[in-house]
Scaffold this motif. Structure first.
Motif, PDB file in Angstrom:
ATOM      1  N   MET A 295       0.850  -1.189   0.000  1.00  0.00           N
ATOM      2  CA  MET A 295       0.000   0.000   0.000  1.00  0.00           C
ATOM      3  C   MET A 295       0.883   1.236   0.000  1.00  0.00           C
ATOM      4  O   MET A 295       1.923   1.257   0.653  1.00  0.00           O
ATOM      5  CB  MET A 295      -0.921   0.027   1.221  1.00  0.00           C
ATOM      6  CG  MET A 295      -1.978  -1.055   1.237  1.00  0.00           C
ATOM      7  SD  MET A 295      -3.118  -0.877   2.632  1.00  0.00           S
ATOM      8  CE  MET A 295      -2.032  -1.314   4.000  1.00  0.00           C
ATOM      9  N   GLN A 296       0.466   2.249  -0.716  1.00  0.00           N
ATOM     10  CA  GLN A 296       1.134   3.538  -0.710  1.00  0.00           C
ATOM     11  C   GLN A 296       0.113   4.599  -0.305  1.00  0.00           C
ATOM     12  O   GLN A 296      -1.089   4.398  -0.449  1.00  0.00           O
ATOM     13  CB  GLN A 296       1.731   3.831  -2.086  1.00  0.00           C
ATOM     14  CG  GLN A 296       2.770   2.810  -2.525  1.00  0.00           C
ATOM     15  CD  GLN A 296       3.194   2.978  -3.974  1.00  0.00           C
ATOM     16  OE1 GLN A 296       2.868   3.970  -4.614  1.00  0.00           O
ATOM     17  NE2 GLN A 296       3.912   1.997  -4.498  1.00  0.00           N
ATOM     18  N   TYR A 297       0.605   5.715   0.208  1.00  0.00           N
ATOM     19  CA  TYR A 297      -0.281   6.731   0.779  1.00  0.00           C
ATOM     20  C   TYR A 297       0.007   8.090   0.161  1.00  0.00           C
ATOM     21  O   TYR A 297       1.106   8.347  -0.321  1.00  0.00           O
ATOM     22  CB  TYR A 297      -0.096   6.795   2.302  1.00  0.00           C
ATOM     23  CG  TYR A 297      -0.255   5.445   2.971  1.00  0.00           C
ATOM     24  CD1 TYR A 297      -1.484   5.023   3.443  1.00  0.00           C
ATOM     25  CD2 TYR A 297       0.840   4.590   3.114  1.00  0.00           C
ATOM     26  CE1 TYR A 297      -1.635   3.780   4.040  1.00  0.00           C
ATOM     27  CE2 TYR A 297       0.710   3.343   3.704  1.00  0.00           C
ATOM     28  CZ  TYR A 297      -0.535   2.938   4.162  1.00  0.00           C
ATOM     29  OH  TYR A 297      -0.681   1.708   4.739  1.00  0.00           O
ATOM     30  N   PHE A 298      -0.995   8.942   0.192  1.00  0.00           N
ATOM     31  CA  PHE A 298      -0.761  10.298  -0.282  1.00  0.00           C
ATOM     32  C   PHE A 298      -1.604  11.273   0.538  1.00  0.00           C
ATOM     33  O   PHE A 298      -2.733  10.979   0.917  1.00  0.00           O
ATOM     34  CB  PHE A 298      -1.078  10.436  -1.778  1.00  0.00           C
ATOM     35  CG  PHE A 298      -2.473  10.034  -2.167  1.00  0.00           C
ATOM     36  CD1 PHE A 298      -3.506  10.960  -2.196  1.00  0.00           C
ATOM     37  CD2 PHE A 298      -2.755   8.726  -2.534  1.00  0.00           C
ATOM     38  CE1 PHE A 298      -4.790  10.595  -2.577  1.00  0.00           C
ATOM     39  CE2 PHE A 298      -4.034   8.345  -2.916  1.00  0.00           C
ATOM     40  CZ  PHE A 298      -5.054   9.285  -2.940  1.00  0.00           C
ATOM     41  N   GLY A 307      -6.587  12.296   3.022  1.00  0.00           N
ATOM     42  CA  GLY A 307      -5.592  11.634   2.190  1.00  0.00           C
ATOM     43  C   GLY A 307      -6.160  10.377   1.570  1.00  0.00           C
ATOM     44  O   GLY A 307      -7.382  10.158   1.567  1.00  0.00           O
ATOM     45  N   GLY A 308      -5.280   9.554   1.026  1.00  0.00           N
ATOM     46  CA  GLY A 308      -5.750   8.362   0.348  1.00  0.00           C
ATOM     47  C   GLY A 308      -4.735   7.246   0.357  1.00  0.00           C
ATOM     48  O   GLY A 308      -3.608   7.401   0.839  1.00  0.00           O
ATOM     49  N   LEU A 314      -4.237  -4.670  -4.848  1.00  0.00           N
ATOM     50  CA  LEU A 314      -5.661  -4.833  -5.155  1.00  0.00           C
ATOM     51  C   LEU A 314      -6.046  -4.181  -6.474  1.00  0.00           C
ATOM     52  O   LEU A 314      -7.130  -4.430  -7.002  1.00  0.00           O
ATOM     53  CB  LEU A 314      -6.521  -4.246  -4.025  1.00  0.00           C
ATOM     54  CG  LEU A 314      -6.224  -4.758  -2.614  1.00  0.00           C
ATOM     55  CD1 LEU A 314      -7.220  -4.179  -1.627  1.00  0.00           C
ATOM     56  CD2 LEU A 314      -6.254  -6.270  -2.570  1.00  0.00           C
ATOM     57  N   GLY A 315      -5.189  -3.321  -6.985  1.00  0.00           N
ATOM     58  CA  GLY A 315      -5.405  -2.772  -8.315  1.00  0.00           C
ATOM     59  C   GLY A 315      -6.242  -1.517  -8.390  1.00  0.00           C
ATOM     60  O   GLY A 315      -6.782  -1.202  -9.456  1.00  0.00           O
ATOM     61  N   PHE A 316      -6.358  -0.763  -7.293  1.00  0.00           N
ATOM     62  CA  PHE A 316      -7.099   0.493  -7.382  1.00  0.00           C
ATOM     63  C   PHE A 316      -6.603   1.473  -6.322  1.00  0.00           C
ATOM     64  O   PHE A 316      -5.896   1.100  -5.384  1.00  0.00           O
ATOM     65  CB  PHE A 316      -8.613   0.278  -7.246  1.00  0.00           C
ATOM     66  CG  PHE A 316      -9.029  -0.412  -5.964  1.00  0.00           C
ATOM     67  CD1 PHE A 316      -9.195   0.292  -4.784  1.00  0.00           C
ATOM     68  CD2 PHE A 316      -9.264  -1.788  -5.955  1.00  0.00           C
ATOM     69  CE1 PHE A 316      -9.589  -0.339  -3.627  1.00  0.00           C
ATOM     70  CE2 PHE A 316      -9.650  -2.439  -4.796  1.00  0.00           C
ATOM     71  CZ  PHE A 316      -9.815  -1.707  -3.630  1.00  0.00           C
ATOM     72  N   THR A 317      -6.997   2.726  -6.489  1.00  0.00           N
ATOM     73  CA  THR A 317      -6.628   3.809  -5.574  1.00  0.00           C
ATOM     74  C   THR A 317      -7.883   4.397  -4.962  1.00  0.00           C
ATOM     75  O   THR A 317      -8.901   4.559  -5.641  1.00  0.00           O
ATOM     76  CB  THR A 317      -5.850   4.910  -6.317  1.00  0.00           C
ATOM     77  OG1 THR A 317      -4.632   4.365  -6.823  1.00  0.00           O
ATOM     78  CG2 THR A 317      -5.529   6.085  -5.399  1.00  0.00           C
TER      79      THR A 317
END
Length: 400
Positions: A295-298, A307-308, A314-317
């Protein structure tokens, strides 16, 4: 005669008024003395509790009272003995004695404390010297590591005070304990100033909690406790300011930067620390890095969002919009068939998604690719018209 009567009456009133004033003064003195005694008893009981605890035991429960000073004193007295000093390649850090098993103590700390050497030494409360430690495993992204030390006479924090579901709120009082400035274990009180956010650090974005409790140099790997003595985070980052910009940095005990920003420390919250800690314990990595779900975060500048998360595996943001974890983009090569942009992720497993990004991330970190044990990762998804399940059979619940 009349003058004498008036004089007698005046003298009588004077004596009566004097006695009344004396009585009132006495009452106030008694109240003041009782207040001092009550405060002293509260602080003394906390100190005595810490003093008479026997090493080798788990730490006692704390009764939350209305007097915050007494509560802080109780947390310091009963939790400070479980926080250890760590020396590693010339750096000074902190650790938390989490459990004792088969003559070994398992110490939780930050991964960056071990950056200069994988041969840490640990000194526990009451020890005159350091004990050689062995790195069990670590994860650099979330900055969590576990060290084992052969020692059977140490205060430890039992499981009942370590839960990823511990409830806390912004404004709650907390106590940070660690090896401040490499000068020994010290305690600092404050509040939770932000319960969940994404911090940019060292060219990456990480989910954190913000606190006003001082996170001084050398406190990396130390503990953040609530007023019940529950572990709610791992002291990790501090904010340092240069003339050009603000940057987040770890505190390694050799920190000499000027322009420090006051009352702004960052903590890896227990919702993330717990599953990473358990993954390290459960997965045999032989002192190396433990792999986790990707997982990556922004962060975001939108005031309606915290944020997100980019769910690479899983293939989506997703981004939090109005408190809802909303799908914003799809990786067509990897996405689960049926999930679309605009869908809302309602739940992961049995956990209903809340606006706490850190708690959401922690729930996903309980799963492991190709573990072939436990339940498959199942998402509950809503697109407004209907609610459906998306199941990932290659991801299994590895941490209960």
């Amino acid at each position: 005669m009349l003058d004498e009567q008036k004089q007698d009456q005046f003298d009588g009133n004077g004596e009566s008024n004097g006695r009344a004033r004396a009585d009132r003064t006495l009452v106030w003195i008694v109240v003041a003395v009782m207040t001092v005694i009550c405060a002293a008893v509260g602080v003394l009981s906390a100190v005595l509790t810490g003093h008479f605890m026997r090493r080798g035991q788990t730490l006692p429960a704390i009764t939350v009272g209305e007097n915050i000073q007494q509560n802080i004193a109780a947390v310091v007295a009963t939790r400070k003995p479980a926080v250890a000093e760590i020396s590693c390649g010339g750096l000074r850090g902190s650790g938390i004695a989490m459990k004792r098993e088969n003559g070994k103590v398992y110490v939780l700390t930050n991964a960056h404390v071990l950056e200069t050497s994988k041969s840490p030494s640990v000194r526990f409360d009451g020890d005159d010297s350091y004990y050689a430690g062995e790195v069990l495993g670590y994860n650099t992204f979330y900055d969590v590591a576990v060290i084992t030390v052969v020692h059977d006479d140490v205060y430890v924090l039992s499981e009942e005070y370590i839960s990823p579901t511990t409830v806390y709120n912004e404004g709650d009082y907390v106590v940070a304990i660690g090896n401040a400035m490499g000068m020994g274990i010290a305690s600092y009180d404050g509040i939770i100033s932000r319960s969940s956010e994404v911090l940019t650090y060292n060219l990456k974005q990480v989910p954190v909690m913000r606190t006003t409790a001082a996170i001084n140099a050398g406190m990396s790997g130390g503990a953040l406790f609530d007023m019940s003595g529950n572990l709610i985070g791992l002291d990790t980052y501090r904010m340092s300011s240069s003339k050009q910009k603000d940057i987040a940095e770890t505190d390694d005990g050799n920190h000499n930067a000027s322009y420090d920003v006051e009352d702004t420390g960052f903590v890896v919250p227990i919702s993330i620390v717990y599953p990473v800690y358990k993954q390290i314990l459960n997965y045999n990595v032989d002192g190396g890095e433990v792999g986790l779900i990707n997982m990556q975060y922004f962060p975001t500048t939108n005031t309606s969002s915290i944020g997100g998360i980019i769910f690479v595996d899983l293939g989506f943001t997703c981004e939090y919009r109005g408190g809802k974890l909303t799908v914003t983009s799809i990786d067509s090569d990897n996405a689960y068939n049926g999930i679309s942009v605009g869908d809302v992720i309602v739940a992961v497993g049995e956990y209903e998604i809340t606006s706490d990004l850190c708690r959401t991330a922690g729930e996903f970190l309980r799963y492991r690719k190709y573990a072939y044990t436990g339940a498959n990762l199942r998402l509950t998804v809503s697109n407004g018209d209907k609610t459906f399940s998306a199941e990932y059979k290659d991801l299994h619940r590895y941490v209960s």
